[in-house]
Write a protein that holds these residues in place. Structure first.
Motif, short mmCIF file in Angstrom:
data_model
loop_
_atom_site.label_atom_id
_atom_site.label_comp_id
_atom_site.label_asym_id
_atom_site.label_seq_id
_atom_site.Cartn_x
_atom_site.Cartn_y
_atom_site.Cartn_z
N LEU A 180 0.86 -1.18 0.00
CA LEU A 180 0.00 0.00 0.00
C LEU A 180 0.90 1.23 0.00
CD1 LEU A 180 -2.60 -1.12 2.68
CD2 LEU A 180 -2.89 -1.08 0.20
N PRO A 181 0.56 2.27 -0.76
CA PRO A 181 1.42 3.46 -0.82
C PRO A 181 1.70 4.07 0.55
CG PRO A 181 -0.26 3.56 -2.51
CD PRO A 181 -0.58 2.37 -1.65
N ASP A 182 0.70 4.12 1.43
CA ASP A 182 0.92 4.68 2.76
C ASP A 182 1.96 3.88 3.54
OD1 ASP A 182 -0.82 6.74 2.35
OD2 ASP A 182 -2.37 6.02 3.71
N PHE A 183 1.98 2.57 3.35
CA PHE A 183 2.97 1.73 4.04
C PHE A 183 4.38 2.12 3.61
CE2 PHE A 183 5.73 -2.00 4.00
CZ PHE A 183 5.72 -2.33 5.35
N SER A 234 7.22 4.00 5.90
CA SER A 234 8.55 3.42 6.10
C SER A 234 9.64 4.45 5.82
CB SER A 234 8.75 2.21 5.18
OG SER A 234 7.83 1.21 5.49
N TYR A 235 9.49 5.20 4.73
CA TYR A 235 10.47 6.24 4.40
C TYR A 235 10.44 7.37 5.42
CZ TYR A 235 11.60 4.23 -0.14
OH TYR A 235 12.04 3.41 -1.15
N LEU A 236 9.25 7.72 5.88
CA LEU A 236 9.15 8.77 6.89
C LEU A 236 9.84 8.34 8.18
CD1 LEU A 236 8.08 11.51 7.80
CD2 LEU A 236 5.88 10.42 8.30
N GLU A 237 9.64 7.09 8.57
CA GLU A 237 10.33 6.58 9.76
C GLU A 237 11.85 6.60 9.57
OE1 GLU A 237 8.40 2.80 10.24
OE2 GLU A 237 6.77 3.68 11.43
N LEU A 267 9.10 21.76 5.67
CA LEU A 267 9.49 21.51 4.28
C LEU A 267 8.28 21.12 3.41
CD1 LEU A 267 12.77 19.54 4.97
CD2 LEU A 267 12.61 21.80 3.89
N ALA A 268 7.33 20.40 4.00
CA ALA A 268 6.14 19.96 3.27
C ALA A 268 5.05 21.01 3.24
CB ALA A 268 5.59 18.67 3.88
N ASN A 269 5.23 22.05 4.06
CA ASN A 269 4.23 23.12 4.18
C ASN A 269 2.88 22.59 4.67
OD1 ASN A 269 3.51 25.80 4.10
ND2 ASN A 269 2.84 25.73 1.97
N ILE A 270 2.96 21.75 5.72
CA ILE A 270 1.75 21.22 6.37
C ILE A 270 1.94 21.30 7.88
CG2 ILE A 270 1.14 19.67 4.47
CD1 ILE A 270 2.34 17.34 6.09
N ASP A 271 0.86 21.08 8.62
CA ASP A 271 0.94 21.06 10.09
C ASP A 271 1.67 19.82 10.56
OD1 ASP A 271 -0.53 23.42 10.29
OD2 ASP A 271 -2.45 22.35 10.48
N GLU A 272 2.49 19.97 11.57
CA GLU A 272 3.23 18.85 12.14
C GLU A 272 2.29 17.75 12.63
OE1 GLU A 272 6.68 17.91 15.48
OE2 GLU A 272 5.53 19.78 15.62
N GLU A 273 1.12 18.12 13.07
CA GLU A 273 0.16 17.14 13.57
C GLU A 273 -0.21 16.10 12.51
OE1 GLU A 273 -1.68 15.17 16.43
OE2 GLU A 273 -0.58 17.03 16.78
N TYR A 274 -0.25 16.51 11.25
CA TYR A 274 -0.54 15.56 10.17
C TYR A 274 0.55 14.50 10.07
CZ TYR A 274 -4.21 18.68 8.40
OH TYR A 274 -5.34 19.43 8.25
N ARG A 276 -1.58 14.66 2.60
CA ARG A 276 -0.90 13.40 2.24
C ARG A 276 -0.03 13.60 1.00
NH1 ARG A 276 -2.69 8.49 4.37
NH2 ARG A 276 -4.47 8.71 5.75
N TYR A 277 -0.57 14.30 0.03
CA TYR A 277 0.17 14.55 -1.21
C TYR A 277 1.42 15.37 -0.93
CZ TYR A 277 1.44 16.28 -5.79
OH TYR A 277 2.14 16.59 -6.92
N LYS A 278 1.28 16.44 -0.19
CA LYS A 278 2.43 17.29 0.14
C LYS A 278 3.47 16.51 0.94
CE LYS A 278 0.20 21.82 0.13
NZ LYS A 278 -0.14 22.99 0.97
N LEU A 279 3.00 15.70 1.88
CA LEU A 279 3.92 14.90 2.68
C LEU A 279 4.63 13.86 1.81
CD1 LEU A 279 5.18 14.07 5.35
CD2 LEU A 279 3.13 12.68 5.80
N GLY A 280 3.90 13.18 0.95
CA GLY A 280 4.50 12.19 0.05
C GLY A 280 5.54 12.82 -0.86
N SER A 281 5.23 13.99 -1.39
CA SER A 281 6.17 14.70 -2.26
C SER A 281 7.43 15.09 -1.49
CB SER A 281 5.49 15.93 -2.84
OG SER A 281 6.37 16.66 -3.64
N CYS A 282 7.26 15.58 -0.29
CA CYS A 282 8.38 15.98 0.55
C CYS A 282 9.26 14.77 0.90
CB CYS A 282 7.87 16.67 1.81
SG CYS A 282 9.18 17.20 2.94
N ILE A 283 8.63 13.68 1.29
CA ILE A 283 9.36 12.46 1.64
C ILE A 283 10.19 12.01 0.44
CG2 ILE A 283 9.10 9.99 2.13
CD1 ILE A 283 6.62 10.79 3.85
#
Length: 144
Positions: free
Chosen positions: A74-77, A81-84, A100-107, A123-130
């Protein structure tokens, strides 16, 4: 759980599957694996020669297996893993990643805790940043 025997027949079928079902060409696989194209195309004929350098064989077959199994994750998995890896291995804070992702840390914290109510834009911004951070850090060793 099924056990799969990774033998010459399996590798040959895997290579052919990457070409026929995943639409990769032999030249791409040759460059990616560091193996001559004719040896990949005719794996069974060159199997013993390719297996002589076990470390190299292990490296490129692992890449081939990862390509094959990629569609099962699954893409989130994968992103989790990369975020960890970024947080634990490279010691990049969730606060830095959020900036860097321009989102709230809580997300980011919610994503790490497998919460599902994260907006798609975050999710998109976080995925792009990762993805960008992994590319930037690809030649840097994590410091676990």
């Amino acid at each position: 759980m099924d056990i799969t025997k990774i033998d010459g027949d399996y590798i040959e079928n895997l290579l052919n599957r990457l070409v026929s079902q995943y639409y990769m060409n032999w030249d791409l696989l040759s460059n990616l694996f560091g193996v001559e194209e004719k040896k990949l195309r005719n794996y069974k004929q060159y199997e013993y020669e390719l297996f002589e350098n076990f470390e190299h064989w292990n490296l490129w077959t692992a890449k081939a297996l990862m390509l094959d199994y990629m569609s099962l994750d699954l893409p989130d998995f994968r992103f989790k893993s990369y975020l960890e890896l970024l947080v634990d291995g490279y010691k990049i804070s969730t606060k830095s990643i959020a900036k860097l992702a321009n989102i709230d840390e809580e997300y980011i914290i919610d994503f790490l805790q497998d919460k599902s109510d994260i907006p798609i834009e975050a999710r998109y911004k976080l995925g792009s940043c990762i993805t960008q951070l992994i590319v930037i850090l690809k030649n840097t060793t994590p410091t676990y």
